[in-house]
Design a protein around this motif. Structure first.
Motif, PDB file in Angstrom:
ATOM      1  N   GLN A 159       2.943   5.974  -2.876  1.00 46.92           N
ATOM      2  CA  GLN A 159       4.070   6.749  -3.413  1.00 46.92           C
ATOM      3  C   GLN A 159       3.965   6.923  -4.928  1.00 46.92           C
ATOM      4  N   LYS A 160       3.275   5.969  -5.585  1.00 45.24           N
ATOM      5  CA  LYS A 160       3.096   6.071  -7.029  1.00 45.24           C
ATOM      6  C   LYS A 160       1.801   6.818  -7.382  1.00 45.24           C
ATOM      7  N   GLY A 161       1.104   7.306  -6.365  1.00 44.50           N
ATOM      8  CA  GLY A 161      -0.132   8.039  -6.614  1.00 44.50           C
ATOM      9  C   GLY A 161      -1.299   7.152  -7.021  1.00 44.50           C
ATOM     10  N   LEU A 162      -1.222   5.863  -6.669  1.00 48.31           N
ATOM     11  CA  LEU A 162      -2.234   4.900  -7.115  1.00 48.31           C
ATOM     12  C   LEU A 162      -3.112   4.355  -5.990  1.00 48.31           C
ATOM     13  N   LEU A 163      -2.862   4.770  -4.766  1.00 52.59           N
ATOM     14  CA  LEU A 163      -3.560   4.130  -3.648  1.00 52.59           C
ATOM     15  C   LEU A 163      -5.065   4.407  -3.649  1.00 52.59           C
ATOM     16  N   VAL A 164      -5.444   5.629  -3.862  1.00 50.70           N
ATOM     17  CA  VAL A 164      -6.870   5.968  -3.829  1.00 50.70           C
ATOM     18  C   VAL A 164      -7.602   5.281  -4.988  1.00 50.70           C
ATOM     19  N   LYS A 165      -6.973   5.301  -6.148  1.00 49.41           N
ATOM     20  CA  LYS A 165      -7.554   4.637  -7.317  1.00 49.41           C
ATOM     21  C   LYS A 165      -7.716   3.134  -7.052  1.00 49.41           C
ATOM     22  N   PHE A 166      -6.674   2.527  -6.490  1.00 50.19           N
ATOM     23  CA  PHE A 166      -6.730   1.097  -6.190  1.00 50.19           C
ATOM     24  C   PHE A 166      -7.862   0.805  -5.209  1.00 50.19           C
ATOM     25  N   TYR A 167      -7.942   1.562  -4.123  1.00 47.93           N
ATOM     26  CA  TYR A 167      -8.966   1.298  -3.103  1.00 47.93           C
ATOM     27  C   TYR A 167     -10.368   1.424  -3.694  1.00 47.93           C
ATOM     28  N   LYS A 168     -10.590   2.445  -4.478  1.00 46.13           N
ATOM     29  CA  LYS A 168     -11.922   2.649  -5.076  1.00 46.13           C
ATOM     30  C   LYS A 168     -12.279   1.528  -6.047  1.00 46.13           C
ATOM     31  N   GLN A 169     -11.313   1.128  -6.861  1.00 49.04           N
ATOM     32  CA  GLN A 169     -11.604   0.059  -7.828  1.00 49.04           C
ATOM     33  C   GLN A 169     -11.788  -1.280  -7.133  1.00 49.04           C
ATOM     34  N   PHE A 170     -11.007  -1.514  -6.105  1.00 45.79           N
ATOM     35  CA  PHE A 170     -11.124  -2.747  -5.332  1.00 45.79           C
ATOM     36  C   PHE A 170     -12.527  -2.840  -4.722  1.00 45.79           C
ATOM     37  N   LEU A 171     -12.954  -1.752  -4.128  1.00 46.80           N
ATOM     38  CA  LEU A 171     -14.288  -1.698  -3.535  1.00 46.80           C
ATOM     39  C   LEU A 171     -15.370  -1.984  -4.594  1.00 46.80           C
ATOM     40  N   ALA A 172     -15.197  -1.383  -5.755  1.00 46.43           N
ATOM     41  CA  ALA A 172     -16.184  -1.549  -6.822  1.00 46.43           C
ATOM     42  C   ALA A 172     -16.172  -2.970  -7.399  1.00 46.43           C
ATOM     43  N   ASN A 173     -14.994  -3.612  -7.391  1.00 45.43           N
ATOM     44  CA  ASN A 173     -14.836  -4.927  -8.025  1.00 45.43           C
ATOM     45  C   ASN A 173     -14.867  -6.089  -7.045  1.00 45.43           C
ATOM     46  N   LEU A 207       0.832  -1.214   0.000  1.00 52.06           N
ATOM     47  CA  LEU A 207       0.000   0.000   0.000  1.00 52.06           C
ATOM     48  C   LEU A 207       0.867   1.264   0.000  1.00 52.06           C
ATOM     49  N   TYR A 208       1.986   1.192   0.704  1.00 50.15           N
ATOM     50  CA  TYR A 208       2.911   2.331   0.707  1.00 50.15           C
ATOM     51  C   TYR A 208       3.434   2.595  -0.705  1.00 50.15           C
ATOM     52  N   TYR A 209       3.775   1.523  -1.406  1.00 45.34           N
ATOM     53  CA  TYR A 209       4.241   1.639  -2.797  1.00 45.34           C
ATOM     54  C   TYR A 209       3.162   2.316  -3.650  1.00 45.34           C
ATOM     55  N   LEU A 210       1.926   1.840  -3.515  1.00 47.66           N
ATOM     56  CA  LEU A 210       0.828   2.429  -4.299  1.00 47.66           C
ATOM     57  C   LEU A 210       0.648   3.912  -3.954  1.00 47.66           C
TER      58      LEU A 210
END
Ligand SMILES: [Zn+2]
Length: 185
Positions: free
Chosen positions: A127-141, A122-125
């Motif tokens: 730092q790459k600016g992807l954490l919020v996007k990942f969490y939202k898509q994970f929730l949706a999927n 999650l720290y990696y995500l």
């Protein structure tokens, strides 16, 4: 932590009790534990089917946190040296394995490495600016991808997850404990 699933205290630091709707903790161990435990009821309310790795990864990410541009931000913390050691020893499994773990597996013998691996994914995500996007898509999927693994591949734009694991391990091995100078609390 495990108390989301089983109401027996197993840590001296603190836990969230669903039946009592209470956070029970020993604050003498520091603010990081407090933040970690506060994350769990929020995650549970927002994402009831949240797998152990995400719940603990988020709790652990914000153990060491501050604010950047008005958003909560996790910093490198005490879980780093143990993870670096485990990477060097070849003791860190694949993300596919980690993310598919049920609570019994996640909280089993290798829970220390599991917490750290989840945190630094999650720290990696983040730092790459992807954490919020990942969490939202994970929730949706979550119905079609309950572990989040396919969502992770998609958000990373990565089909070769062995290559990703090597990149991530290199990223983790290059992190330093500068967090000690950036303590937020
Ligand atoms: Zn926890």
């Amino acid at each position: 932590m495990r108390l989301l699933f089983n109401d027996t205290p197993t840590t001296p630091y603190g836990y969230y009790s669903r039946s009592n709707k209470a956070l029970i903790m020993n604050i003498s161990t520091g603010g990081g534990t407090l933040v970690h435990e506060i994350v769990h009821p929020f995650v549970e309310a927002n994402f009831p089917a949240c797998p152990a790795w995400l719940n603990e990864g988020l709790g652990s990410l914000y153990e060491q946190c501050g604010e950047e541009n008005g958003h909560i931000h996790g910093y490198v913390n005490w879980r780093l040296p143990g993870l670096q050691k485990a990477i060097k020893a070849g003791e860190v499994g694949s993300f596919k394995q980690l993310m598919a773990m049920n609570p019994t597996e996640f909280y089993g013998d290798s829970q220390g490495v599991n917490y750290a691996q989840a945190r630094y994914l999650l720290y990696y995500l983040q730092q790459k600016g992807l954490l919020v996007k990942f969490y939202k898509q994970f929730l949706a999927n979550q119905k079609t991808d309950p572990s989040g693994y396919e969502t992770l591949k998609s958000v990373l734009g990565q089909t070769d997850m062995q290559q990703f694991q090597r990149n991530w391990q290199k990223f983790v091995l290059e992190l330093t404990k500068e967090f000690e100078l950036r303590l937020a609390n």
